[in-house]
Motif scaffolding. Structure first.
Motif, PDB file in Angstrom:
ATOM      1  N   GLY A   1      34.482  29.013  26.371  1.00 56.02           N
ATOM      2  CA  GLY A   1      34.591  29.961  25.265  1.00 56.02           C
ATOM      3  C   GLY A   1      34.839  29.239  23.961  1.00 56.02           C
ATOM      4  N   GLY A   2      35.458  29.953  23.035  1.00 57.10           N
ATOM      5  CA  GLY A   2      35.722  29.407  21.713  1.00 57.10           C
ATOM      6  C   GLY A   2      37.188  29.089  21.509  1.00 57.10           C
ATOM      7  N   VAL A   3      37.578  29.024  20.248  1.00 55.62           N
ATOM      8  CA  VAL A   3      38.933  28.620  19.896  1.00 55.62           C
ATOM      9  C   VAL A   3      39.978  29.565  20.487  1.00 55.62           C
ATOM     10  CG1 VAL A   3      38.940  29.789  17.643  1.00 55.62           C
ATOM     11  CG2 VAL A   3      40.399  27.792  18.015  1.00 55.62           C
ATOM     12  N   GLU A   4      39.736  30.866  20.487  1.00 58.50           N
ATOM     13  CA  GLU A   4      40.724  31.806  21.017  1.00 58.50           C
ATOM     14  C   GLU A   4      40.950  31.597  22.511  1.00 58.50           C
ATOM     15  OE1 GLU A   4      39.836  35.842  19.983  1.00 58.50           O
ATOM     16  OE2 GLU A   4      39.748  35.386  17.841  1.00 58.50           O
TER      17      GLU A   4
ATOM     18  N   GLU B   1      18.766  25.501  16.643  1.00 51.95           N
ATOM     19  CA  GLU B   1      18.384  26.088  17.927  1.00 51.95           C
ATOM     20  C   GLU B   1      19.587  26.123  18.871  1.00 51.95           C
ATOM     21  OE1 GLU B   1      16.597  23.569  16.529  1.00 51.95           O
ATOM     22  OE2 GLU B   1      14.762  24.609  15.951  1.00 51.95           O
ATOM     23  N   MET B   2      20.375  25.039  18.860  1.00 53.59           N
ATOM     24  CA  MET B   2      21.570  25.008  19.703  1.00 53.59           C
ATOM     25  C   MET B   2      22.543  26.111  19.292  1.00 53.59           C
ATOM     26  SD  MET B   2      22.369  20.980  19.922  1.00 53.59           S
ATOM     27  CE  MET B   2      21.856  20.051  21.341  1.00 53.59           C
ATOM     28  N   GLN B   3      22.686  26.321  18.009  1.00 54.09           N
ATOM     29  CA  GLN B   3      23.570  27.371  17.525  1.00 54.09           C
ATOM     30  C   GLN B   3      23.056  28.752  17.942  1.00 54.09           C
ATOM     31  OE1 GLN B   3      24.568  26.912  13.405  1.00 54.09           O
ATOM     32  NE2 GLN B   3      26.205  28.401  13.512  1.00 54.09           N
ATOM     33  N   ALA B   4      21.744  28.933  17.942  1.00 49.12           N
ATOM     34  CA  ALA B   4      21.152  30.198  18.393  1.00 49.12           C
ATOM     35  C   ALA B   4      21.453  30.436  19.877  1.00 49.12           C
ATOM     36  CB  ALA B   4      19.645  30.204  18.133  1.00 49.12           C
TER      37      ALA B   4
ATOM     38  N   LEU C   1      25.211  32.973  24.234  1.00 52.01           N
ATOM     39  CA  LEU C   1      26.302  32.777  25.184  1.00 52.01           C
ATOM     40  C   LEU C   1      27.555  33.558  24.780  1.00 52.01           C
ATOM     41  CD1 LEU C   1      26.050  28.979  26.030  1.00 52.01           C
ATOM     42  CD2 LEU C   1      25.438  30.913  27.481  1.00 52.01           C
ATOM     43  N   VAL C   2      27.850  33.567  23.485  1.00 53.94           N
ATOM     44  CA  VAL C   2      29.004  34.316  22.992  1.00 53.94           C
ATOM     45  C   VAL C   2      28.773  35.808  23.181  1.00 53.94           C
ATOM     46  CG1 VAL C   2      30.276  34.920  20.887  1.00 53.94           C
ATOM     47  CG2 VAL C   2      29.773  32.534  21.390  1.00 53.94           C
ATOM     48  N   GLY C   3      27.525  36.242  23.003  1.00 54.54           N
ATOM     49  CA  GLY C   3      27.176  37.634  23.231  1.00 54.54           C
ATOM     50  C   GLY C   3      27.478  38.570  22.080  1.00 54.54           C
ATOM     51  N   ASP C   4      27.775  38.021  20.915  1.00 52.07           N
ATOM     52  CA  ASP C   4      28.105  38.855  19.760  1.00 52.07           C
ATOM     53  C   ASP C   4      27.553  38.175  18.512  1.00 52.07           C
ATOM     54  OD1 ASP C   4      29.196  40.383  17.744  1.00 52.07           O
ATOM     55  OD2 ASP C   4      31.252  40.271  18.470  1.00 52.07           O
TER      56      ASP C   4
ATOM     57  N   ARG D   1      29.455  32.447  37.151  1.00 57.36           N
ATOM     58  CA  ARG D   1      30.782  32.242  36.582  1.00 57.36           C
ATOM     59  C   ARG D   1      31.747  32.774  37.615  1.00 57.36           C
ATOM     60  NH1 ARG D   1      31.779  34.374  30.734  1.00 57.36           N
ATOM     61  NH2 ARG D   1      30.282  32.738  30.332  1.00 57.36           N
ATOM     62  N   ASN D   2      32.492  31.859  38.237  1.00 55.43           N
ATOM     63  CA  ASN D   2      33.346  32.178  39.384  1.00 55.43           C
ATOM     64  C   ASN D   2      32.444  32.780  40.459  1.00 55.43           C
ATOM     65  OD1 ASN D   2      35.537  31.242  37.975  1.00 55.43           O
ATOM     66  ND2 ASN D   2      36.039  33.250  37.164  1.00 55.43           N
ATOM     67  N   THR D   3      32.740  33.971  40.932  1.00 58.62           N
ATOM     68  CA  THR D   3      31.869  34.577  41.945  1.00 58.62           C
ATOM     69  C   THR D   3      30.959  35.632  41.339  1.00 58.62           C
ATOM     70  OG1 THR D   3      33.576  36.181  42.497  1.00 58.62           O
ATOM     71  CG2 THR D   3      33.487  34.185  43.835  1.00 58.62           C
ATOM     72  N   ASN D   4      31.121  35.886  40.047  1.00 58.17           N
ATOM     73  CA  ASN D   4      30.286  36.885  39.384  1.00 58.17           C
ATOM     74  C   ASN D   4      29.031  36.233  38.838  1.00 58.17           C
ATOM     75  OD1 ASN D   4      32.358  38.732  39.793  1.00 58.17           O
ATOM     76  ND2 ASN D   4      33.310  38.245  37.851  1.00 58.17           N
ATOM     77  N   GLN D   5      27.932  36.897  38.966  1.00 59.33           N
ATOM     78  CA  GLN D   5      26.681  36.379  38.430  1.00 59.33           C
ATOM     79  C   GLN D   5      26.499  36.927  37.022  1.00 59.33           C
ATOM     80  OE1 GLN D   5      22.807  37.474  40.177  1.00 59.33           O
ATOM     81  NE2 GLN D   5      22.710  35.318  40.721  1.00 59.33           N
ATOM     82  N   VAL D   6      26.200  36.036  36.095  1.00 56.12           N
ATOM     83  CA  VAL D   6      26.013  36.415  34.701  1.00 56.12           C
ATOM     84  C   VAL D   6      24.540  36.239  34.360  1.00 56.12           C
ATOM     85  CG1 VAL D   6      26.624  35.878  32.312  1.00 56.12           C
ATOM     86  CG2 VAL D   6      28.339  35.647  34.114  1.00 56.12           C
ATOM     87  N   VAL D   7      23.952  37.244  33.739  1.00 56.10           N
ATOM     88  CA  VAL D   7      22.546  37.154  33.351  1.00 56.10           C
ATOM     89  C   VAL D   7      22.480  37.065  31.835  1.00 56.10           C
ATOM     90  CG1 VAL D   7      20.309  38.314  33.367  1.00 56.10           C
ATOM     91  CG2 VAL D   7      21.801  38.452  35.367  1.00 56.10           C
ATOM     92  N   ARG D   8      21.800  36.041  31.343  1.00 53.61           N
ATOM     93  CA  ARG D   8      21.616  35.851  29.911  1.00 53.61           C
ATOM     94  C   ARG D   8      20.131  35.992  29.600  1.00 53.61           C
ATOM     95  NH1 ARG D   8      26.880  35.745  28.443  1.00 53.61           N
ATOM     96  NH2 ARG D   8      28.002  34.131  29.493  1.00 53.61           N
ATOM     97  N   ARG D   9      19.821  36.569  28.477  1.00 56.05           N
ATOM     98  CA  ARG D   9      18.439  36.707  28.049  1.00 56.05           C
ATOM     99  C   ARG D   9      18.211  35.834  26.828  1.00 56.05           C
ATOM    100  NH1 ARG D   9      15.984  40.618  30.898  1.00 56.05           N
ATOM    101  NH2 ARG D   9      17.276  42.204  31.826  1.00 56.05           N
ATOM    102  N   PHE D  10      17.379  34.818  27.002  1.00 54.71           N
ATOM    103  CA  PHE D  10      17.061  33.889  25.921  1.00 54.71           C
ATOM    104  C   PHE D  10      15.622  34.095  25.483  1.00 54.71           C
ATOM    105  CE2 PHE D  10      20.651  31.087  25.726  1.00 54.71           C
ATOM    106  CZ  PHE D  10      21.247  31.207  26.960  1.00 54.71           C
ATOM    107  N   PRO D  11      15.378  34.065  24.182  1.00 51.15           N
ATOM    108  CA  PRO D  11      13.985  34.034  23.725  1.00 51.15           C
ATOM    109  C   PRO D  11      13.313  32.794  24.312  1.00 51.15           C
ATOM    110  CG  PRO D  11      15.466  34.443  21.891  1.00 51.15           C
ATOM    111  CD  PRO D  11      16.316  34.092  23.085  1.00 51.15           C
ATOM    112  N   VAL D  12      12.054  32.890  24.626  1.00 50.90           N
ATOM    113  CA  VAL D  12      11.324  31.808  25.286  1.00 50.90           C
ATOM    114  C   VAL D  12      11.486  30.485  24.535  1.00 50.90           C
ATOM    115  CG1 VAL D  12       9.016  30.994  25.924  1.00 50.90           C
ATOM    116  CG2 VAL D  12       9.670  33.336  26.400  1.00 50.90           C
TER     117      VAL D  12
END
Length: 130
Positions: free
Chosen positions: A104-107, A76-79, A84-87, A9-20
């Motif tokens: 992001g979302g609506v805000e 599954e998509m919602q999960a 991604l939202v992180g909350d 994301r831009n120049t920052n690397q974002v790490v996400r952890r997804f269940p397999v």
């Protein structure tokens, strides 16, 4: 077991952890977002989703819309969106991707529209030609 997915994301690397079990769904969603200028993940009865879709249509954008309540693997998509939202407490829809990246979302969309950064972002992604 968790699977680590790295995004840029831009120049920052974002790490996400997804269940397999969600990695394949995430990859399909990522490919869909990368193949379209704007993608909105929505629930058909959600008023905030309607607001975002109306804004985009009003600006002249024809987004790809995925109604999670009408999709076979919508849960599954919602999960994936929750990750991604992180909350876990925050509703993950609407979820907007622009130029293959999670905006992001609506805000986020509304604040981007108000501060004037949304239209240039949409133009850069090829969603607007004006």
């Amino acid at each position: 077991m968790m699977h680590v997915v790295k995004e840029t994301r831009n120049t920052n690397q974002v790490v996400r952890r997804f269940p397999v079990e969600l990695v394949k769904t995430y990859e399909k969603m990522r490919k869909l977002a990368s193949a379209n200028a704007v993608v909105v993940f929505s629930i058909s009865s959600c008023c905030m989703c309607h607001v975002v879709k109306s804004l985009l249509f009003g600006l002249g954008v024809g987004p790809t819309i995925v109604e999670l309540d009408e999709e076979k693997n919508g849960k599954e998509m919602q999960a994936v969106l929750y990750v991604l939202v992180g909350d876990d407490r925050e509703q993950p829809v609407p979820a907007i991707f622009v130029g293959g990246k999670f905006l992001g979302g609506v805000e986020t969309v509304m604040s981007s529209h108000i501060n004037g950064s949304l239209v240039p972002l949409l133009k850069e992604a090829g969603a607007l030609w004006l």
